[in-house]
Design an enzyme around this catalytic site. Structure first.
Site, PDB file in Angstrom:
ATOM      1  N   VAL A 128      63.012  37.793  27.563  1.00  0.00           N
ATOM      2  CA  VAL A 128      63.010  39.047  26.809  1.00  0.00           C
ATOM      3  C   VAL A 128      61.590  39.605  26.804  1.00  0.00           C
ATOM      4  O   VAL A 128      60.667  38.969  26.290  1.00  0.00           O
ATOM      5  CB  VAL A 128      63.498  38.793  25.364  1.00  0.00           C
ATOM      6  CG1 VAL A 128      63.455  40.077  24.556  1.00  0.00           C
ATOM      7  CG2 VAL A 128      64.909  38.209  25.376  1.00  0.00           C
ATOM      8  N   ASP A 129      61.418  40.776  27.413  1.00  0.00           N
ATOM      9  CA  ASP A 129      60.104  41.423  27.462  1.00  0.00           C
ATOM     10  C   ASP A 129      59.971  42.352  26.263  1.00  0.00           C
ATOM     11  O   ASP A 129      60.840  43.190  26.029  1.00  0.00           O
ATOM     12  CB  ASP A 129      59.951  42.235  28.754  1.00  0.00           C
ATOM     13  CG  ASP A 129      60.060  41.353  29.995  1.00  0.00           C
ATOM     14  OD1 ASP A 129      59.851  40.132  29.864  1.00  0.00           O
ATOM     15  OD2 ASP A 129      60.349  41.888  31.080  1.00  0.00           O
ATOM     16  N   VAL A 130      58.870  42.197  25.545  1.00  0.00           N
ATOM     17  CA  VAL A 130      58.701  42.941  24.295  1.00  0.00           C
ATOM     18  C   VAL A 130      57.377  43.682  24.299  1.00  0.00           C
ATOM     19  O   VAL A 130      56.345  43.131  24.711  1.00  0.00           O
ATOM     20  CB  VAL A 130      58.719  41.963  23.096  1.00  0.00           C
ATOM     21  CG1 VAL A 130      58.526  42.720  21.799  1.00  0.00           C
ATOM     22  CG2 VAL A 130      60.016  41.210  23.057  1.00  0.00           C
ATOM     23  N   PHE A 140      62.366  45.545  26.459  1.00  0.00           N
ATOM     24  CA  PHE A 140      62.397  46.270  27.731  1.00  0.00           C
ATOM     25  C   PHE A 140      63.037  45.408  28.817  1.00  0.00           C
ATOM     26  O   PHE A 140      63.021  44.180  28.743  1.00  0.00           O
ATOM     27  CB  PHE A 140      60.975  46.630  28.184  1.00  0.00           C
ATOM     28  CG  PHE A 140      60.378  47.791  27.432  1.00  0.00           C
ATOM     29  CD1 PHE A 140      60.348  49.053  27.992  1.00  0.00           C
ATOM     30  CD2 PHE A 140      59.848  47.601  26.161  1.00  0.00           C
ATOM     31  CE1 PHE A 140      59.800  50.128  27.304  1.00  0.00           C
ATOM     32  CE2 PHE A 140      59.301  48.669  25.462  1.00  0.00           C
ATOM     33  CZ  PHE A 140      59.276  49.933  26.033  1.00  0.00           C
ATOM     34  N   GLN A 170      58.357  37.329  26.066  1.00  0.00           N
ATOM     35  CA  GLN A 170      57.179  37.744  26.849  1.00  0.00           C
ATOM     36  C   GLN A 170      56.602  39.031  26.268  1.00  0.00           C
ATOM     37  O   GLN A 170      57.285  40.046  26.188  1.00  0.00           O
ATOM     38  CB  GLN A 170      57.568  37.958  28.314  1.00  0.00           C
ATOM     39  CG  GLN A 170      56.442  38.592  29.126  1.00  0.00           C
ATOM     40  CD  GLN A 170      56.551  38.386  30.618  1.00  0.00           C
ATOM     41  OE1 GLN A 170      55.648  37.861  31.243  1.00  0.00           O
ATOM     42  NE2 GLN A 170      57.658  38.779  31.203  1.00  0.00           N
TER      43      GLN A 170
END
Lengths: 253, 203
Positions: A128-130, A140, A170
């Site tokens: 999970v990109d944050v 995102f 992340q």
């Protein structure tokens, strides 16, 4: 249980190893297989290999490369990038890589659930990109290009329920900055999740790794903390001594 | 020659890679006649207990395994879920296991107040509790890579070969006659796993 420290290696379109800063500017690091061999000799806990251009290039995973990688690395290996089908996951597992990292494709929780049911939740890692912090944190996909309109905690809990066995958090805005993890976000999320949380983005030194572990991350992952690019592009591999990390965790608060 | 039982459940590529690296001959098969006549067997496995038992049944492998292990007394090593399949059954499912080890498989319990998580993922120190072929040195402290949510509980302490700490000590390796099992993944455990798989290869 020993704390897990995970070097993360990023591949580009030309299958070169790169480091990024905030998902943007890239520095060429070296040949991936050479660097992976060095980490293997150091007996690191685990390696993540992420192809950061595969999704935008619409490329499928390079199985020949993954087979070569797995044939001489005898540690847990995770691969992510461009995975869109269960068949690809099975081929990657056949090659000897037991963890599948789902980034963009984890937006589809039905797909996460399919992979988990077929391969077991232990092989499914959702990344999970944050961007941002606290209540303003936004998720995102597509290498930080596409925002998804869902609350971070709800998204992660849904991924866990869909069958992700681990979740990588992340931080886009800390990527490559060596300024330390987003500790508050890690603390908040780790307390909400039953599955292990892997911290990624921002670490530059051993004390950063320890900070993430202290606030509840089950593993501390990083590109920058493990690789230095020296003069004349000499790649230096730096893997903190696990015993030293353990002492840092136990000592002090 | 080690025959890796390929019943569609398990990370066979990684096991083959390590045996190749070690120079230990191995072959992969899903045919009952190959399994029944094998010199030595490796039973891999990841995922859910009943899924694995169903897969073994579907390929008619259980009679062949019984023939090789119980009649011909050939050595077998169960890895991860493969070790759990050696037991009577599991809390995770309803189907019976192979029943060679008098043991039940139970879900890992996190002691209250502990920060441990299930699945248990990561490296842990393994403590042999007696000298066995897989762990010839009782005082060795080796680290291995674990990924599991269930663990084996043996009726007889004598079947336990090694333990690991998960809030309390739990069994992570069994050894009973020609039957061996490890809960961790030797194929993912650097030189420690190489040492163990080589020891099995040398039996």
């Amino acid at each position: 249980m020993r704390p897990r420290l995970i070097p993360v290696l990023l591949l580009d379109s030309s299958r070169r190893l790169v480091k990024t800063v905030r998902f943007g500017k890239r520095t060429y690091v070296g040949d991936p297989l050479n660097v992976i061999r060095l980490f293997n000799e150091k007996e690191v806990d685990e390696i993540f290999v992420l192809d950061i251009d595969a999704t935008s290039d619409r490329r499928t995973p390079d199985l020949g490369f993954l087979r070569e990688l797995a044939s001489e690395c005898f540690m847990p290996l995770a691969y992510g990038g461009g995975i869109t089908s269960l068949e690809q996951c099975e081929q990657i597992s056949r090659a000897g890589i037991e963890k599948i990292v789902l980034g963009t494709s984890s937006e589809n929780k039905g797909f996460v659930s399919d992979v988990s049911k077929n391969m077991g939740s232990q092989s499914v890692v959702a990344c999970v990109d944050v961007f941002g912090s606290g209540v303003s944190a936004r998720c995102f996909t597509r290498s930080g290009k596409s925002p998804i309109n869902i609350d971070l905690i709800r998204h992660c809990v849904e991924l866990q329920e869909a069958g992700a066995g681990e979740i990588v958090l992340q931080s886009i805005d800390r990527d490559g900055t060596r300024s330390g993890y987003n500790v508050e976000l890690i603390r908040m999320l780790a307390s909400q999740l039953a599955v292990p949380l892997v911290a990624l983005g921002g670490a530059g030194e051993a004390t950063h790794l320890v900070e993430a572990l202290k606030v509840g991350a089950s593993a501390a992952a990083s590109g920058s903390a493990f690789i230095f690019v020296g003069r004349l592009r000499a790649v230096l591999i730096n893997s903190p001594d696990p015993a030293a990390i353990e002492m840092l965790i136990r000592g002090g608060s | 020659m080690i025959t890796i039982v390929d019943y569609g459940v398990g990370n066979i590529g990684a096991l083959e890679n390590m045996f190749d690296f070690l120079g230990v001959d191995c072959t992969v098969s899903n045919r009952p006649e190959d399994v029944g006549n094998a010199d030595k067997l490796l039973l891999p496995g990841v995922g859910a207990f009943d899924t694995a038992v169903n897969a073994l049944n579907r390929q008619n492998l259980i009679p062949a395994l019984n023939y090789a292990v119980c009649r011909r007394k050939r050595p077998i090593l169960g890895v991860c879920l493969g070790m759990q399949l050696l037991c009577r059954g599991s809390q995770e499912g309803d189907l019976p296991g192979l029943g060679w080890i008098d043991a039940d498989v139970r879900r890992l319990e996190v002691p209250s107040g502990s920060k441990l998580k299930v699945p248990h993922i990561g490296w842990a120190d393994v403590r042999p509790i007696r000298e066995t072929n897989l762990f010839p040195k009782i005082h060795s402290m080796e680290r291995f890579y674990f990924v599991h949510s269930y663990h084996v509980c043996c009726d007889r302490p004598n079947d336990v070969a090694a333990v690991v700490d998960f809030g309390r000590e739990i069994c992570c390796s069994v050894s009973a006659g020609n039957i061996y099992g490890v809960q961790f993944h030797p194929e993912k455990s650097h030189r420690f796993g190489m040492r163990l798989l080589k020891a099995f290869g040398d039996l």
